[in-house]
Enzyme design. Structure first.
Site, PDB file in Angstrom:
ATOM      1  N   GLU A  21     -67.936  31.909  76.321  1.00 11.73           N
ATOM      2  CA  GLU A  21     -67.190  31.891  75.061  1.00 11.73           C
ATOM      3  C   GLU A  21     -67.071  33.260  74.405  1.00 11.73           C
ATOM      4  O   GLU A  21     -65.988  33.638  73.978  1.00 11.73           O
ATOM      5  CB  GLU A  21     -67.815  30.913  74.059  1.00 11.73           C
ATOM      6  N   ASP A  28     -71.326  28.104  77.309  1.00 14.39           N
ATOM      7  CA  ASP A  28     -71.317  28.167  75.851  1.00 14.39           C
ATOM      8  C   ASP A  28     -72.727  28.555  75.424  1.00 14.39           C
ATOM      9  O   ASP A  28     -73.657  27.752  75.523  1.00 14.39           O
ATOM     10  CB  ASP A  28     -70.902  26.826  75.231  1.00 14.39           C
ATOM     11  N   ILE A  67     -74.133  29.106  72.532  1.00 17.04           N
ATOM     12  CA  ILE A  67     -74.607  28.141  71.520  1.00 17.04           C
ATOM     13  C   ILE A  67     -73.446  27.211  71.234  1.00 17.04           C
ATOM     14  O   ILE A  67     -72.391  27.654  70.753  1.00 17.04           O
ATOM     15  CB  ILE A  67     -75.045  28.802  70.186  1.00 17.04           C
ATOM     16  N   ASP A  68     -73.588  25.946  71.535  1.00 13.83           N
ATOM     17  CA  ASP A  68     -72.595  24.970  71.098  1.00 13.83           C
ATOM     18  C   ASP A  68     -73.163  24.305  69.848  1.00 13.83           C
ATOM     19  O   ASP A  68     -74.276  23.772  69.874  1.00 13.83           O
ATOM     20  CB  ASP A  68     -72.304  23.940  72.191  1.00 13.83           C
ATOM     21  N   THR A  87     -72.553  26.168  66.661  1.00 14.64           N
ATOM     22  CA  THR A  87     -72.957  27.394  65.945  1.00 14.64           C
ATOM     23  C   THR A  87     -73.035  27.194  64.438  1.00 14.64           C
ATOM     24  O   THR A  87     -73.921  27.757  63.784  1.00 14.64           O
ATOM     25  CB  THR A  87     -71.987  28.547  66.295  1.00 14.64           C
ATOM     26  N   ASP A 136     -66.985  24.185  75.917  1.00 20.31           N
ATOM     27  CA  ASP A 136     -67.550  23.099  75.098  1.00 20.31           C
ATOM     28  C   ASP A 136     -67.880  21.878  75.956  1.00 20.31           C
ATOM     29  O   ASP A 136     -68.822  21.145  75.663  1.00 20.31           O
ATOM     30  CB  ASP A 136     -66.547  22.620  74.036  1.00 20.31           C
TER      31      ASP A 136
END
Ligand code: IPD
Ligand code: CA
Ligand code: CA
Length: 260
Positions: free
Chosen positions: A64, A80, A82-83, A85, A208
């Site tokens: 990402e 990702d 951090i999904d 955030t 995602d």
């Protein structure tokens, strides 16, 4: 070996999340109001890249915060860092690292790790899905009216017929519980674990959903686009269910009424 590196990579990313969580970190804005990126997103991504490059320096990476790192390889890591955030930045422990591995266009491995509630979801194509090493299965509900659903909303308002708010309103007016957790990867894993019967969202990116897509399928669920065709993470629409409510949820997302 691939599996080993994948698990090392999600753990490395999650260690960075834990290091920053509830502490002080720099927060910047990306395109769209409140579309955030934090210092922890970059640190997680860096730690993940280090693990992958050590074992597979030639693999293609799609992540990402860095975009595509193109290499001539049949393997692509979809990351990702951090999904969830916005949750992370607010100290809400519903966020995770999500990584999938695609081989020649097919997702073959996926891992989603939320270190704050210690949940590691993993799937390998053809071998089922696990939560902390225990096999998981989707739920058994057979109709949307008695289901518990989850959805998400894009950072910028999406004004279209049967848009996110219209579908949400229709379900809520009928009394169907629709949760909004703020992490699509966790939404998908919780469908796989049978906590939710279905998930839909109007605008996702490959990072995602790629890992969660495999995890739902391997837990016995069904994942499609809004037309009911098998899901591709490279288009925005997703419907993921236990399979039994799938056709009904596809119809509702496309303007149909909720029966019951
Ligand atoms: C977001 C989350 C959220 C979804 C958004 C995504 P991020 O990812 O998955 O649940 O509704 O569309 O962008 O920005 O937290 O990585
Ligand atoms: Ca995301
Ligand atoms: Ca992210």
């Amino acid at each position: 070996m691939l599996k080993h590196t994948l698990l090392k990579a999600v753990e490395a990313g999650a260690a960075e999340m834990s290091r920053f969580f509830n502490g002080q970190f720099i927060i910047s804005n990306k395109e769209g109001m409140n579309n955030l990126v934090t210092e922890a997103d970059h640190a997680s991504e860096k730690a993940i890249f280090e693990v992958i490059r050590q074992d597979y320096p030639d693999h293609f990476i799609l992540s990402e915060e860095s975009g595509e790192i193109i290499q001539d390889s049949t393997f692509k890591w979809i990351i990702d860092p951090i999904d969830g955030t916005v949750n992370f930045a607010n100290g809400i422990p519903i966020c995770c690292v999500s990584i999938a591995i695609e081989e020649a266009g097919q997702i073959i491995l996926g891992a989603v790790y939320n270190p704050f509630i210690n949940e590691l979801y993993f799937a390998q194509h053809g071998f089922g899905a696990t939560l902390n090493d225990k096999m998981i299965q989707v739920s058994q509900k057979t109709d949307v009216f008695s289901s518990c659903l989850v959805t998400g909303f894009p950072y910028t308002y999406l004004d279209s017929p049967n848009g996110p708010l219209q579908v949400f309103e229709k379900l809520i007016r009928k009394g169907v519980p629709v949760r909004r957790l703020g992490s699509a990867a966790i939404d998908l894993c919780w469908v796989a674990a049978g906590r939710f019967d279905g998930f839909y969202e109007h605008k996702l990116q490959a990072w995602d959903s790629a890992a969660g897509f495999l995890i739902v399928e391997e837990a016995g669920g069904k994942v499609t686009d809004f037309s009911g065709n098998r899901y591709s993470p490279y288009q925005p629409h997703i419907i993921a269910t236990n399979g039994k409510i799938h056709d009904e949820l596809v119809s509702i997302v496309n303007g149909g009424e909720v029966a019951g």
